[in-house]
Structures are given as structure tokens and as C-alpha cells.
Design a protein around this motif. Structure first.
Motif, short mmCIF file in Angstrom:
data_model
loop_
_atom_site.label_atom_id
_atom_site.label_comp_id
_atom_site.label_asym_id
_atom_site.label_seq_id
_atom_site.Cartn_x
_atom_site.Cartn_y
_atom_site.Cartn_z
N MET A 1 0.92 -1.08 0.08
CA MET A 1 -0.04 -0.14 0.05
C MET A 1 0.97 1.29 0.03
O MET A 1 1.93 1.40 0.79
N LEU A 2 0.66 2.13 -0.83
CA LEU A 2 1.09 3.63 -0.75
C LEU A 2 0.62 4.44 0.33
O LEU A 2 -0.69 4.58 0.29
N LEU A 3 1.43 4.98 1.12
CA LEU A 3 1.01 5.80 2.21
C LEU A 3 1.79 7.25 2.03
O LEU A 3 2.68 7.49 1.67
N ASP A 4 0.85 8.19 2.41
CA ASP A 4 1.20 9.59 2.94
C ASP A 4 1.55 9.53 4.44
O ASP A 4 0.68 9.42 5.18
N PRO A 5 2.77 9.73 4.85
CA PRO A 5 3.30 9.72 6.03
C PRO A 5 2.71 10.74 6.91
O PRO A 5 2.86 10.84 8.29
N ARG A 6 2.35 11.66 6.57
CA ARG A 6 1.49 12.89 7.27
C ARG A 6 0.42 12.51 8.04
O ARG A 6 -0.15 12.95 9.21
N GLY A 7 -0.49 11.45 7.69
CA GLY A 7 -1.47 10.80 8.21
C GLY A 7 -1.51 9.45 8.31
O GLY A 7 -2.53 8.72 8.68
N TRP A 8 -0.54 8.60 7.34
CA TRP A 8 -0.61 7.38 7.19
C TRP A 8 -1.81 6.91 6.46
O TRP A 8 -2.34 5.68 6.78
N THR A 9 -2.41 7.63 5.78
CA THR A 9 -3.62 7.56 4.79
C THR A 9 -3.19 6.94 3.54
O THR A 9 -1.85 7.10 3.12
N LEU A 10 -4.05 6.12 2.95
CA LEU A 10 -3.55 5.92 1.46
C LEU A 10 -3.30 7.02 0.65
O LEU A 10 -4.07 7.89 0.68
N ALA A 11 -2.41 6.79 -0.40
CA ALA A 11 -2.25 7.88 -1.42
C ALA A 11 -2.28 7.14 -2.72
O ALA A 11 -1.69 6.39 -2.96
N SER A 12 -3.38 7.66 -3.57
CA SER A 12 -3.70 7.24 -4.56
C SER A 12 -2.70 7.92 -5.81
O SER A 12 -3.03 8.68 -6.61
N ARG A 13 -1.71 7.45 -5.82
CA ARG A 13 -0.51 8.17 -6.66
C ARG A 13 0.39 7.00 -7.50
O ARG A 13 1.44 7.11 -7.84
N VAL A 14 -0.44 5.98 -7.73
CA VAL A 14 0.54 4.77 -8.40
C VAL A 14 0.90 5.20 -9.77
O VAL A 14 2.26 4.74 -10.16
N PRO A 68 11.73 10.39 -2.25
CA PRO A 68 11.71 11.63 -2.87
C PRO A 68 10.35 12.16 -3.08
O PRO A 68 9.99 13.25 -3.27
N LEU A 69 9.46 11.30 -3.24
CA LEU A 69 8.16 11.66 -3.48
C LEU A 69 7.23 11.95 -2.41
O LEU A 69 6.02 12.18 -2.45
N GLY A 70 7.93 11.62 -1.23
CA GLY A 70 7.13 12.07 0.13
C GLY A 70 6.35 10.97 0.56
O GLY A 70 5.15 11.11 1.25
N LEU A 71 6.45 9.76 -0.02
CA LEU A 71 5.70 8.62 0.19
C LEU A 71 6.29 7.44 0.91
O LEU A 71 7.44 7.52 1.17
N ARG A 72 5.39 6.44 1.55
CA ARG A 72 6.05 5.41 1.99
C ARG A 72 5.19 4.14 1.80
O ARG A 72 4.11 4.44 1.08
N ALA A 73 5.90 3.04 2.00
CA ALA A 73 5.07 1.83 1.59
C ALA A 73 5.08 0.73 2.90
O ALA A 73 5.76 0.99 3.67
N ALA A 74 3.74 0.19 2.75
CA ALA A 74 3.49 -0.82 4.03
C ALA A 74 2.81 -1.81 3.51
O ALA A 74 2.30 -1.99 2.39
N VAL A 75 2.69 -2.97 4.33
CA VAL A 75 1.90 -4.41 3.87
C VAL A 75 1.33 -4.97 5.16
O VAL A 75 1.97 -5.06 6.24
N SER A 76 0.16 -5.21 4.72
CA SER A 76 -0.54 -6.06 5.70
C SER A 76 -1.92 -6.31 4.61
O SER A 76 -1.97 -5.97 3.50
#
Length: 241
Positions: A1-14, A68-76
Motif C-alpha cells: 500500500m502507498l501511504l502519505d506519512p503525514r497521516g498514514w492514509t492511502l495515497a492514490s498516486r500509483v 523523494p515523492l514524500g511517500l512510504r510503503a506498508a504491507v498487511s
């Protein structure tokens, strides 16, 4: 899942992410039904240890590319608190077709699964493995359950992913097939009736991939740790054998 670390919500930026990936990593990454999901796929390997080593490398390189895109990845298996109205469907033709056929069902919260392919020597061996794996699906699900949270709530289930994904058609344990010819005829009927545009729209827990020469086991939740992915993959490989 692609995440915005500012709130750890999903980021629809694939789409943006795929364009930014280095070529070698981009070859192993694909988009999925939802715009906040990126799938990583390893090359075929002779051993699970080699597969796990590549998966760890892919995850590390993805993390470096996302920074560099300001994103993080997570898995569950599920995102723990995302709401359905925060979800966007991927813009690709395949996924627009899914949305056109299922409408708002396609906008449900994204789910994340571990898919394990095991090579088989011939068609009848594949069908034999498919029949046998039907028995192991519940155990594999229990061992790999990794999605207790849904919409910010503890569901009481070890895997909330399964009932959420179960809103899609053509899911679950496939029926028993006596031969490869019988399997082909069943799939061909769906194609002739235009129930599906092509066989990968059959989202069974276990299915054959004739183009790849594999049986694909899809029931497991995505695993947060590479070591857990490797353990599950090894068990699947043994069960198929």
C-alpha cells in the motif's frame, strides 16, 4: 500500500510512482485495482530463499524510490482505518473495466494478498495439484491471516480481507475439476458468454496460469515481514508438491 506519512492514509498516486521507478524496479512493479496499491513480483526462483532475497531487495528499492515523492510503503492484508469513500480506482483500462462491470463494489477498501506461483510439469499435474490444494486453502488462510482491522475497528476476525474481497464475483475455492480439459471447458464457457474478458478475471483462491506453467495460490493475506512471506511460500510449494 502507498501511504502519505503525514497521516498514514492511502495515497492514490500509483501512476506517478510507476513513472518515477528506476527501469529494473519498474519491470517488477504493476498497478492494481486501486490507485493506492502497487504489486511487487519476483522473478521465478529455484528456491524460496532466493525468492525472499529478491523480495527484500525489491522492497528496499521501492522504499528508496518513494522517499523523494514524500511517500512510504506498508504491507498487511487491509489498511487499518481507510474508509471506502477515500478510495480511488486505478485509471488503467483493465481497472476501469472492473469498475464499469461492478460499479461501487470496485470502490470498496483495497485488500492486499500474497500470491504464490509454483511451477508444475504438465497440465494434468496442475489439475491434480488444484484438486489437492482445495483442502489446504482454509489452513493457509489461518496461518497467513494479517488483517484484523477494518475502517478503524477491530473486526474480531484474524483476516477481515476475505469478507471484504468476497464482495467481488468469481472468488473463493474453485469447484473440483476432473481433468485439465474439464477446467478449460469451464473457463471457455465464461469467455464465450462474455462473463469475463479473459481468464485472469477469475479471482479464485487457487487457479491455474497456463501461460506461466504454474498453479497460483492467492488465499493468503499479504505479509508484513519478508521472512513470513518466505515461510508461507515454502509451505505452499510443499503442499503443491
Amino acid at each position: 500500500m502507498l501511504l502519505d506519512p503525514r497521516g498514514w492514509t492511502l495515497a492514490s498516486r500509483v501512476d506517478e510512482v510507476l513513472e518515477a521507478l528506476p527501469p529494473e524496479l519498474a519491470e517488477r512493479a504493476t498497478q492494481e485495482t486501486h490507485g493506492s496499491v502497487l504489486e511487487l513480483g519476483t522473478h521465478p526462483h529455484a528456491t524460496v530463499a532466493d525468492t525472499a532475497a529478491e523480495l527484500a531487495d525489491l522492497r528496499a528499492r521501492l522504499s528508496a524510490a518513494l522517499a523523494p515523492l514524500g511517500l512510504r510503503a506498508a504491507v498487511s492484508g487491509t489498511h487499518p482505518f481507510v474508509q471506502w469513500n477515500e478510495v480511488e480506482v486505478s485509471p488503467g483500462a483493465r481497472y476501469r473495466a472492473i469498475y464499469d462491470s461492478m460499479r461501487e463494489l470496485a470502490r470498496r477498501e483495497p485488500t492486499f494478498a500474497l500470491h504464490v506461483h509454483v511451477a508444475v510439469p504438465d497440465a494434468e499435474s496442475a489439475i491434480c495439484a488444484l484438486r489437492g490444494m482445495r483442502v489446504h486453502v482454509p489452513l493457509l488462510l489461518a496461518l497467513a491471516a494479517n488483517s484484523p482491522f477494518w475502517q478503524g475497528r477491530d473486526t474480531g476476525l484474524a483476516s477481515a480481507r476475505v469478507p471484504v474481497f468476497g464482495t467481488f464475483p468469481r472468488v473463493g475455492i474453485p469447484r473440483r475439476f476432473g481433468s485439465y480439459g474439464e477446467y478449460v471447458e469451464a473457463v471457455d464457457v465464461l469467455l464465450r458468454c462474455e462473463a469475463v474478458p479473459e481468464p485472469t478475471f477469475l479471482w479464485w483462491d487457487v487457479r491455474l496460469q497456463p501461460k506461466l506453467g504454474t498453479i497460483e495460490v492467492r488465499i493468503m493475506d499479504a505479509q508484513t515481514r519478508v521472512a513470513d512471506s518466505a515461510a508461507v511460500a515454502a509451505l505452499v510449494q510443499c503442499a503443491v508438491r
